[in-house]
Scaffold this motif. Structure first.
Motif, PDB file in Angstrom:
ATOM      1  N   ASP A  88     -21.172  -6.776 -45.917  1.00 40.24           N
ATOM      2  CA  ASP A  88     -21.349  -5.406 -45.418  1.00 40.24           C
ATOM      3  C   ASP A  88     -21.329  -5.379 -43.895  1.00 40.24           C
ATOM      4  O   ASP A  88     -20.702  -4.515 -43.285  1.00 40.24           O
ATOM      5  N   ARG A  89     -22.015  -6.331 -43.281  1.00 36.26           N
ATOM      6  CA  ARG A  89     -22.068  -6.407 -41.811  1.00 36.26           C
ATOM      7  C   ARG A  89     -20.679  -6.664 -41.235  1.00 36.26           C
ATOM      8  O   ARG A  89     -20.275  -6.035 -40.255  1.00 36.26           O
ATOM      9  N   VAL A  90     -19.945  -7.560 -41.847  1.00 35.92           N
ATOM     10  CA  VAL A  90     -18.590  -7.858 -41.388  1.00 35.92           C
ATOM     11  C   VAL A  90     -17.701  -6.620 -41.537  1.00 35.92           C
ATOM     12  O   VAL A  90     -16.932  -6.279 -40.630  1.00 35.92           O
ATOM     13  N   ALA A  91     -17.813  -5.930 -42.658  1.00 37.98           N
ATOM     14  CA  ALA A  91     -17.025  -4.706 -42.855  1.00 37.98           C
ATOM     15  C   ALA A  91     -17.351  -3.666 -41.786  1.00 37.98           C
ATOM     16  O   ALA A  91     -16.450  -2.998 -41.263  1.00 37.98           O
ATOM     17  N   ASP A  92     -18.622  -3.543 -41.442  1.00 33.72           N
ATOM     18  CA  ASP A  92     -19.025  -2.582 -40.397  1.00 33.72           C
ATOM     19  C   ASP A  92     -18.309  -2.841 -39.080  1.00 33.72           C
ATOM     20  O   ASP A  92     -17.765  -1.927 -38.468  1.00 33.72           O
ATOM     21  N   VAL A  93     -18.315  -4.095 -38.640  1.00 31.11           N
ATOM     22  CA  VAL A  93     -17.712  -4.380 -37.337  1.00 31.11           C
ATOM     23  C   VAL A  93     -16.194  -4.302 -37.387  1.00 31.11           C
ATOM     24  O   VAL A  93     -15.563  -3.915 -36.401  1.00 31.11           O
ATOM     25  N   TYR A  94     -15.606  -4.642 -38.527  1.00 28.97           N
ATOM     26  CA  TYR A  94     -14.157  -4.506 -38.633  1.00 28.97           C
ATOM     27  C   TYR A  94     -13.735  -3.038 -38.651  1.00 28.97           C
ATOM     28  O   TYR A  94     -12.653  -2.706 -38.175  1.00 28.97           O
ATOM     29  N   SER A  95     -14.578  -2.157 -39.166  1.00 32.36           N
ATOM     30  CA  SER A  95     -14.224  -0.727 -39.105  1.00 32.36           C
ATOM     31  C   SER A  95     -14.182  -0.270 -37.648  1.00 32.36           C
ATOM     32  O   SER A  95     -13.324   0.538 -37.273  1.00 32.36           O
ATOM     33  N   ASP A  96     -15.077  -0.806 -36.819  1.00 26.41           N
ATOM     34  CA  ASP A  96     -15.031  -0.488 -35.388  1.00 26.41           C
ATOM     35  C   ASP A  96     -13.753  -1.027 -34.751  1.00 26.41           C
ATOM     36  O   ASP A  96     -13.138  -0.365 -33.910  1.00 26.41           O
ATOM     37  N   LEU A  97     -13.341  -2.219 -35.155  1.00 23.92           N
ATOM     38  CA  LEU A  97     -12.123  -2.808 -34.599  1.00 23.92           C
ATOM     39  C   LEU A  97     -10.892  -2.020 -35.053  1.00 23.92           C
ATOM     40  O   LEU A  97      -9.953  -1.840 -34.268  1.00 23.92           O
ATOM     41  N   VAL A  98     -10.892  -1.542 -36.278  1.00 25.71           N
ATOM     42  CA  VAL A  98      -9.773  -0.706 -36.744  1.00 25.71           C
ATOM     43  C   VAL A  98      -9.637   0.519 -35.847  1.00 25.71           C
ATOM     44  O   VAL A  98      -8.532   0.892 -35.440  1.00 25.71           O
ATOM     45  N   ARG A  99     -10.767   1.145 -35.516  1.00 24.62           N
ATOM     46  CA  ARG A  99     -10.727   2.344 -34.661  1.00 24.62           C
ATOM     47  C   ARG A  99     -10.273   2.027 -33.239  1.00 24.62           C
ATOM     48  O   ARG A  99      -9.602   2.836 -32.606  1.00 24.62           O
ATOM     49  N   ALA A 100     -10.637   0.848 -32.735  1.00 25.42           N
ATOM     50  CA  ALA A 100     -10.369   0.530 -31.330  1.00 25.42           C
ATOM     51  C   ALA A 100      -9.004  -0.112 -31.091  1.00 25.42           C
ATOM     52  O   ALA A 100      -8.483  -0.046 -29.976  1.00 25.42           O
ATOM     53  N   ALA A 101      -8.437  -0.724 -32.093  1.00 23.81           N
ATOM     54  CA  ALA A 101      -7.219  -1.523 -31.908  1.00 23.81           C
ATOM     55  C   ALA A 101      -5.969  -0.721 -32.246  1.00 23.81           C
ATOM     56  O   ALA A 101      -6.036   0.375 -32.798  1.00 23.81           O
ATOM     57  N   GLU A 102      -4.848  -1.326 -31.918  1.00 20.85           N
ATOM     58  CA  GLU A 102      -3.536  -0.753 -32.219  1.00 20.85           C
ATOM     59  C   GLU A 102      -2.655  -1.861 -32.780  1.00 20.85           C
ATOM     60  O   GLU A 102      -2.933  -3.047 -32.608  1.00 20.85           O
ATOM     61  N   GLY A 103      -1.571  -1.481 -33.405  1.00 16.98           N
ATOM     62  CA  GLY A 103      -0.541  -2.425 -33.833  1.00 16.98           C
ATOM     63  C   GLY A 103      -1.039  -3.493 -34.775  1.00 16.98           C
ATOM     64  O   GLY A 103      -1.860  -3.231 -35.664  1.00 16.98           O
ATOM     65  N   PRO A 104      -0.555  -4.727 -34.583  1.00 14.65           N
ATOM     66  CA  PRO A 104      -0.898  -5.821 -35.495  1.00 14.65           C
ATOM     67  C   PRO A 104      -2.402  -6.114 -35.566  1.00 14.65           C
ATOM     68  O   PRO A 104      -2.906  -6.439 -36.631  1.00 14.65           O
ATOM     69  N   LEU A 105      -3.113  -5.982 -34.458  1.00 16.44           N
ATOM     70  CA  LEU A 105      -4.550  -6.236 -34.483  1.00 16.44           C
ATOM     71  C   LEU A 105      -5.254  -5.217 -35.373  1.00 16.44           C
ATOM     72  O   LEU A 105      -6.170  -5.567 -36.116  1.00 16.44           O
ATOM     73  N   ARG A 106      -4.811  -3.989 -35.318  1.00 14.20           N
ATOM     74  CA  ARG A 106      -5.406  -2.961 -36.189  1.00 14.20           C
ATOM     75  C   ARG A 106      -5.164  -3.299 -37.658  1.00 14.20           C
ATOM     76  O   ARG A 106      -6.058  -3.173 -38.484  1.00 14.20           O
ATOM     77  N   GLN A 107      -3.959  -3.758 -37.978  1.00 18.14           N
ATOM     78  CA  GLN A 107      -3.653  -4.137 -39.359  1.00 18.14           C
ATOM     79  C   GLN A 107      -4.498  -5.324 -39.798  1.00 18.14           C
ATOM     80  O   GLN A 107      -5.009  -5.359 -40.916  1.00 18.14           O
ATOM     81  N   GLN A 108      -4.655  -6.304 -38.912  1.00 14.16           N
ATOM     82  CA  GLN A 108      -5.476  -7.469 -39.237  1.00 14.16           C
ATOM     83  C   GLN A 108      -6.929  -7.059 -39.487  1.00 14.16           C
ATOM     84  O   GLN A 108      -7.579  -7.557 -40.409  1.00 14.16           O
ATOM     85  N   ALA A 109      -7.431  -6.141 -38.668  1.00 19.09           N
ATOM     86  CA  ALA A 109      -8.800  -5.663 -38.833  1.00 19.09           C
ATOM     87  C   ALA A 109      -8.952  -4.898 -40.151  1.00 19.09           C
ATOM     88  O   ALA A 109      -9.953  -5.057 -40.858  1.00 19.09           O
ATOM     89  N   ALA A 110      -7.968  -4.092 -40.490  1.00  9.49           N
ATOM     90  CA  ALA A 110      -8.013  -3.353 -41.756  1.00  9.49           C
ATOM     91  C   ALA A 110      -7.985  -4.318 -42.942  1.00  9.49           C
ATOM     92  O   ALA A 110      -8.705  -4.129 -43.931  1.00  9.49           O
ATOM     93  N   ASP A 111      -7.171  -5.363 -42.843  1.00  7.30           N
ATOM     94  CA  ASP A 111      -7.120  -6.377 -43.903  1.00  7.30           C
ATOM     95  C   ASP A 111      -8.475  -7.072 -44.043  1.00  7.30           C
ATOM     96  O   ASP A 111      -8.958  -7.296 -45.160  1.00  7.30           O
TER      97      ASP A 111
END
Length: 140
Positions: free
Chosen positions: A91-114
């Motif tokens: 759950d904690r990891v999912a929380d921080v990756y949701s923040d990264l999805v919002r902040a990132a673009e391109g391939p990094l955003r896709q990696q964060a969503a994955d």
């Protein structure tokens, strides 16, 4: 890439460090029935941690170092509490990756969503049930 992406990547890296530590505890107490699942999650978090360290460097930052130890949210004495810890880590990891999805673009955003999706699936397996919006639970 924005400084927001770097901050979010650092937060994700810190969460991955904690998850690797936490799965060390989980693995020692989970028992044989779910030991392979714990080992697979441990390996997945180590791989994500290593990839995030490279990402932070690519974004111009110095990767956050792991702490020597982490405080667990509750005592972990056996398999049941180890499963609860594993779900909490995910759950904690999912929380921080949701923040990264919002902040990132391109391939990094896709990696964060994955990574968010993988954490949500693992949390649901450990808990036996999922949440409607992983990474956004109990956020205001």
């Amino acid at each position: 890439m924005s400084s927001g992406a770097l901050e979010a990547a650092q937060a994700a890296l810190a969460a991955e460090h904690a998850a690797v530590y936490g799965y060390g505890v989980v693995g020692g107490r989970i028992g044989t029935a779910r030991g392979a699942e714990a080992s697979a999650a441990y390996a997945a978090h180590r791989a994500r941690r290593d990839a995030l360290a490279r990402t932070v460097r690519d974004l111009g930052g110095e990767p956050t170092a792991a702490a020597a130890a982490y405080t667990l949210p509750f005592p972990v004495a056996g398999a049941t509490s180890a499963e609860r810890l594993a779900a909490r880590l995910e759950d904690r990891v999912a929380d921080v990756y949701s923040d990264l999805v919002r902040a990132a673009e391109g391939p990094l955003r896709q990696q964060a969503a994955d990574a968010l999706r993988e954490a949500a699936v693992r949390a649901a397996r450990w808990r036996g049930t999922g949440v409607a919006f992983p990474g956004l639970a109990e956020r205001s």
